[in-house]
Write a protein that holds these residues in place. Structure first.
Motif, mmCIF file in Angstrom:
data_model
loop_
_atom_site.group_PDB
_atom_site.id
_atom_site.type_symbol
_atom_site.label_atom_id
_atom_site.label_comp_id
_atom_site.label_asym_id
_atom_site.label_seq_id
_atom_site.Cartn_x
_atom_site.Cartn_y
_atom_site.Cartn_z
ATOM 1 N N GLY A 6 0.721 -1.105 0.004
ATOM 2 C CA GLY A 6 -0.142 -0.032 -0.012
ATOM 3 C C GLY A 6 0.789 1.327 0.012
ATOM 4 O O GLY A 6 0.430 2.492 -0.364
ATOM 5 N N THR A 7 2.003 1.270 0.401
ATOM 6 C CA THR A 7 2.967 2.273 0.489
ATOM 7 C C THR A 7 4.410 2.002 0.898
ATOM 8 O O THR A 7 4.584 0.760 0.720
ATOM 9 N N ARG A 8 5.182 2.668 0.444
ATOM 10 C CA ARG A 8 6.737 2.434 0.668
ATOM 11 C C ARG A 8 6.998 2.416 2.113
ATOM 12 O O ARG A 8 6.300 3.407 3.047
ATOM 13 N N SER A 9 7.993 1.844 2.738
ATOM 14 C CA SER A 9 8.408 1.571 3.803
ATOM 15 C C SER A 9 9.340 2.575 4.345
ATOM 16 O O SER A 9 10.050 3.134 3.547
ATOM 17 N N ILE A 10 9.290 2.931 5.480
ATOM 18 C CA ILE A 10 10.555 4.095 6.078
ATOM 19 C C ILE A 10 11.655 3.378 6.243
ATOM 20 O O ILE A 10 12.641 4.022 6.001
ATOM 21 N N ASP A 11 11.902 2.213 6.640
ATOM 22 C CA ASP A 11 13.405 1.567 6.783
ATOM 23 C C ASP A 11 13.664 0.645 5.619
ATOM 24 O O ASP A 11 14.539 -0.032 5.897
ATOM 25 N N GLY A 12 12.836 0.305 4.779
ATOM 26 C CA GLY A 12 13.248 -0.573 3.685
ATOM 27 C C GLY A 12 12.587 -2.092 3.838
ATOM 28 O O GLY A 12 12.701 -2.999 3.199
ATOM 29 N N LYS A 13 12.133 -2.425 5.062
ATOM 30 C CA LYS A 13 11.709 -3.530 5.504
ATOM 31 C C LYS A 13 10.303 -3.868 4.998
ATOM 32 O O LYS A 13 9.447 -2.761 4.902
ATOM 33 N N PHE A 41 15.009 0.833 -2.081
ATOM 34 C CA PHE A 41 15.235 1.756 -0.959
ATOM 35 C C PHE A 41 16.409 2.421 -0.809
ATOM 36 O O PHE A 41 16.509 3.712 -0.243
ATOM 37 N N ASP A 42 17.496 2.000 -1.719
ATOM 38 C CA ASP A 42 18.888 2.474 -1.901
ATOM 39 C C ASP A 42 18.743 3.645 -2.922
ATOM 40 O O ASP A 42 19.506 4.715 -2.780
ATOM 41 N N VAL A 43 17.825 3.521 -3.844
ATOM 42 C CA VAL A 43 17.763 4.774 -4.839
ATOM 43 C C VAL A 43 16.917 5.861 -4.372
ATOM 44 O O VAL A 43 17.430 6.915 -4.412
ATOM 45 N N LEU A 44 15.709 5.610 -3.635
ATOM 46 C CA LEU A 44 14.871 6.600 -3.032
ATOM 47 C C LEU A 44 14.492 6.545 -1.738
ATOM 48 O O LEU A 44 13.371 5.500 -1.683
ATOM 49 N N VAL A 45 15.001 6.856 -0.609
ATOM 50 C CA VAL A 45 14.419 6.816 0.541
ATOM 51 C C VAL A 45 12.941 7.379 0.523
ATOM 52 O O VAL A 45 12.964 8.505 0.113
ATOM 53 N N LYS A 46 11.938 6.697 1.091
ATOM 54 C CA LYS A 46 10.717 7.426 1.342
ATOM 55 C C LYS A 46 10.805 8.833 2.100
ATOM 56 O O LYS A 46 11.397 9.086 3.083
ATOM 57 N N GLY A 47 10.178 9.865 1.279
ATOM 58 C CA GLY A 47 10.158 11.239 1.856
ATOM 59 C C GLY A 47 11.423 11.978 1.488
ATOM 60 O O GLY A 47 11.601 13.253 1.634
#
Length: 97
Positions: A6-13, A41-47
Protein backbone atom coordinates in the motif's frame (compact mmCIF):
# COMPACT_ATOMS: atom_id res chain seq x y z
CA UNK A 1 0.92 -4.99 -11.20
CA UNK A 2 -0.17 -4.48 -7.60
CA UNK A 3 1.87 -3.21 -4.67
CA UNK A 4 0.24 -5.05 -1.74
CA UNK A 5 1.98 -3.07 1.00
CA UNK A 6 0.00 0.00 0.00
CA UNK A 7 2.94 2.38 0.50
CA UNK A 8 6.71 2.44 0.69
CA UNK A 9 8.30 1.56 4.00
CA UNK A 10 10.33 4.01 6.04
CA UNK A 11 13.09 1.51 6.85
CA UNK A 12 13.14 -0.65 3.69
CA UNK A 13 11.58 -3.66 5.42
CA UNK A 14 8.61 -5.36 3.81
CA UNK A 15 5.38 -4.30 5.51
CA UNK A 16 2.24 -6.45 5.98
CA UNK A 17 0.38 -7.14 2.74
CA UNK A 18 -3.17 -5.98 2.18
CA UNK A 19 -5.64 -8.52 0.73
CA UNK A 20 -7.15 -6.46 -2.09
CA UNK A 21 -4.80 -7.78 -4.76
CA UNK A 22 -5.35 -11.35 -3.62
CA UNK A 23 -9.14 -10.89 -3.73
CA UNK A 24 -8.84 -9.36 -7.21
CA UNK A 25 -6.81 -12.35 -8.44
CA UNK A 26 -9.28 -14.83 -6.91
CA UNK A 27 -12.30 -13.05 -8.40
CA UNK A 28 -10.57 -12.86 -11.78
CA UNK A 29 -9.26 -16.43 -11.67
CA UNK A 30 -5.80 -15.07 -12.42
CA UNK A 31 -2.54 -16.48 -11.07
CA UNK A 32 -0.47 -14.42 -8.66
CA UNK A 33 3.20 -13.98 -9.57
CA UNK A 34 5.15 -12.86 -6.49
CA UNK A 35 7.77 -10.27 -7.42
CA UNK A 36 10.38 -8.38 -5.41
CA UNK A 37 11.68 -4.98 -6.56
CA UNK A 38 15.19 -5.11 -5.11
CA UNK A 39 17.39 -2.10 -4.46
CA UNK A 40 14.68 0.54 -4.54
CA UNK A 41 15.24 1.65 -0.95
CA UNK A 42 18.84 2.60 -1.76
CA UNK A 43 17.74 4.61 -4.80
CA UNK A 44 15.08 6.75 -3.13
CA UNK A 45 14.34 6.71 0.58
CA UNK A 46 10.68 7.42 1.35
CA UNK A 47 10.16 11.13 1.89
CA UNK A 48 13.54 12.05 0.43
CA UNK A 49 14.16 14.09 -2.69
CA UNK A 50 17.70 12.78 -3.04
CA UNK A 51 17.71 10.29 -5.89
CA UNK A 52 20.76 8.00 -6.06
CA UNK A 53 20.89 6.16 -9.40
CA UNK A 54 21.75 2.49 -8.88
CA UNK A 55 20.84 -0.72 -10.64
CA UNK A 56 17.58 -2.34 -9.56
CA UNK A 57 16.70 -5.99 -9.87
CA UNK A 58 13.29 -7.60 -10.28
CA UNK A 59 13.00 -11.13 -8.93
CA UNK A 60 10.06 -13.40 -9.68
CA UNK A 61 8.75 -16.53 -7.96
CA UNK A 62 6.62 -19.27 -9.49
CA UNK A 63 3.01 -18.31 -10.20
CA UNK A 64 0.43 -19.24 -7.59
CA UNK A 65 -2.80 -20.34 -9.28
CA UNK A 66 -6.11 -19.11 -7.91
CA UNK A 67 -9.66 -20.23 -8.46
CA UNK A 68 -13.04 -18.76 -7.57
CA UNK A 69 -13.47 -20.96 -4.49
CA UNK A 70 -10.16 -19.72 -2.94
CA UNK A 71 -11.93 -16.81 -1.20
CA UNK A 72 -11.92 -18.79 2.07
CA UNK A 73 -8.12 -19.14 1.69
CA UNK A 74 -7.42 -15.46 0.99
CA UNK A 75 -5.61 -14.94 4.30
CA UNK A 76 -3.37 -17.96 3.67
CA UNK A 77 -2.73 -16.85 0.09
CA UNK A 78 -1.77 -13.38 1.31
CA UNK A 79 0.75 -14.89 3.74
CA UNK A 80 2.05 -17.25 1.03
CA UNK A 81 2.62 -14.38 -1.41
CA UNK A 82 4.29 -12.22 1.25
CA UNK A 83 6.57 -15.10 2.27
CA UNK A 84 7.63 -15.54 -1.36
CA UNK A 85 8.41 -11.82 -1.75
CA UNK A 86 10.39 -11.83 1.51
CA UNK A 87 12.31 -14.92 0.33
CA UNK A 88 13.15 -13.27 -3.00
CA UNK A 89 14.32 -10.09 -1.30
CA UNK A 90 16.40 -12.01 1.26
CA UNK A 91 18.09 -13.98 -1.55
CA UNK A 92 18.92 -10.73 -3.33
CA UNK A 93 20.24 -9.16 -0.11
CA UNK A 94 22.48 -12.18 0.59
CA UNK A 95 23.85 -12.11 -2.97
CA UNK A 96 24.61 -8.37 -2.81
CA UNK A 97 26.42 -8.06 0.51
Amino acid sequence: LIFPEGTRSIDGKIQPFKKGGIIFAINSGLPIVPMACCGTFDVLVKGSKNYKPKPLELRFAQPINTKKDDMDRRDKLTVQVQNEVVRLKNEWTAANR
